[in-house]
Design an enzyme around this catalytic site. Structure first.
Site, PDB file in Angstrom:
ATOM      1  N   CYS A 131      -4.189  -6.765   4.057  1.00  0.00           N
ATOM      2  CA  CYS A 131      -4.620  -5.562   3.943  1.00  0.00           C
ATOM      3  C   CYS A 131      -4.564  -4.968   5.213  1.00  0.00           C
ATOM      4  CB  CYS A 131      -6.460  -5.879   4.244  1.00  0.00           C
ATOM      5  SG  CYS A 131      -7.560  -4.534   3.750  1.00  0.00           S
ATOM      6  N   GLY A 177       1.192  -3.636  -8.140  1.00  0.00           N
ATOM      7  CA  GLY A 177       1.532  -2.248  -8.024  1.00  0.00           C
ATOM      8  C   GLY A 177       1.737  -1.461  -8.486  1.00  0.00           C
ATOM      9  N   ASN A 232       0.697  -6.250  -1.495  1.00  0.00           N
ATOM     10  CA  ASN A 232      -1.223  -5.413  -1.582  1.00  0.00           C
ATOM     11  C   ASN A 232      -0.106  -4.260  -1.314  1.00  0.00           C
ATOM     12  OD1 ASN A 232      -3.396  -4.689  -0.438  1.00  0.00           O
ATOM     13  ND2 ASN A 232      -3.726  -6.360   0.561  1.00  0.00           N
ATOM     14  N   GLY A 289      -5.483  -3.879 -10.760  1.00  0.00           N
ATOM     15  CA  GLY A 289      -6.034  -2.562  -9.523  1.00  0.00           C
ATOM     16  C   GLY A 289      -6.973  -1.591  -9.716  1.00  0.00           C
TER      17      GLY A 289
END
Length: 265
Positions: A68, A184, A132, A206
């Site tokens: 993160c 992504g 991420n 996401g």
């Protein structure tokens, strides 16, 4: 959706976790396959989370977020260093029961993501989440100051998709036997297909869920229609994953999802 069967090691009896660690099956529907997400600022914090998650019967896998970018100290982004990344994964793997996959979530902000991937797999990761968010920054031209209080933050969405697909392709080429969850900027069935063609075994949705919580279902339908039209049945079943309140929830249009996930991990 049926949950993947998994083995568990013998352990002392304990009461179920409460507070922020309590998992409500009704929140996602009984039988959904769910992975708890662990994140921390030190190896010790990850270890303590693993000690709690090991007793959550609802958790079918543990995704370890070591990447993160939304932290004050960039030194806390463990995925930017092979040794730090492997230390965290080894500490989590030590406490997570045998048969419960540990998934390492990696950062695209590294010189050699393959080296980091090798390190975490050697440390005990069963699969990889790639990738991420990437580190970004916006400056407010009216205030002449950074728009974010933390100055920098994680950039997600369609802008990072080419970077994410490249990372999946590189890691899969170097480690073809390691399952990869592609992440992504996935907003359509064809976006998901790019990741699968690059080597992903599953995909995670996401950012698209922020404006459409049903985006994973739409993406699965679009992908299914494309495969049907093109007669590319070798790609079925595809597993679509989305993020909700710190959980990864797996959806599939196919009843074969359970054995597929079992094979995946």
């Amino acid at each position: 959706w049926r949950a993947r069967p998994r083995g568990r090691e013998l352990r002392p009896q304990t009461s179920a976790p409460s507070g922020p660690f309590a998992m409500d099956a009704a929140a996602t529907g009984s039988g959904a396959w769910r992975a708890g997400t662990a994140a921390g600022g030190s190896v010790d914090e990850y270890t303590k989370l693993a000690q709690v998650l090991r007793y959550c019967e609802e958790v079918s896998a543990v995704e370890v977020n070591i990447s993160c970018p939304n932290v004050e100290d960039r030194g806390q982004v463990f995925a930017c260093d092979a040794r730090s990344a492997s230390d965290v994964i080894a500490s989590v793997r030590r406490f997570i029961p045998t048969g419960v996959p540990v998934i390492a979530k990696l950062s695209p902000d590294v010189t050699d993501i393959v080296a980091i991937a090798h390190a975490v797999v050697r440390a005990g990761a069963d699969a990889l989440s790639l990738v991420n968010t990437t580190l970004g920054m916006v400056i407010d031209t009216e205030t002449l100051r950074p728009a974010l209080a933390g100055v920098t933050g994680g950039l997600s969405g369609p802008a990072i998709r080419p970077v994410a697909v490249r990372c999946v392709w590189q890691v899969h080429a170097a480690m073809p036997d390691v399952p990869i969850i592609g992440i992504g900027g996935i907003g359509s069935g064809l976006d998901a297909l790019q990741f699968v063609l690059a080597g992903a075994s599953a995909v995670q949705v996401g950012t698209a869920t922020f404006w459409n919580p049903r985006a994973p279902l739409r993406i699965a339908e679009e992908l299914g229609e494309f495969l049907k039209q093109e007669k590319k049945y070798w790609l079925v079943p595809i597993v679509i994953v989305f993020v909700l309140f710190g959980l990864l929830i797996v959806f599939s249009q196919s009843s074969a999802v359970a054995p597929f996930i079992y094979t995946l991990f």
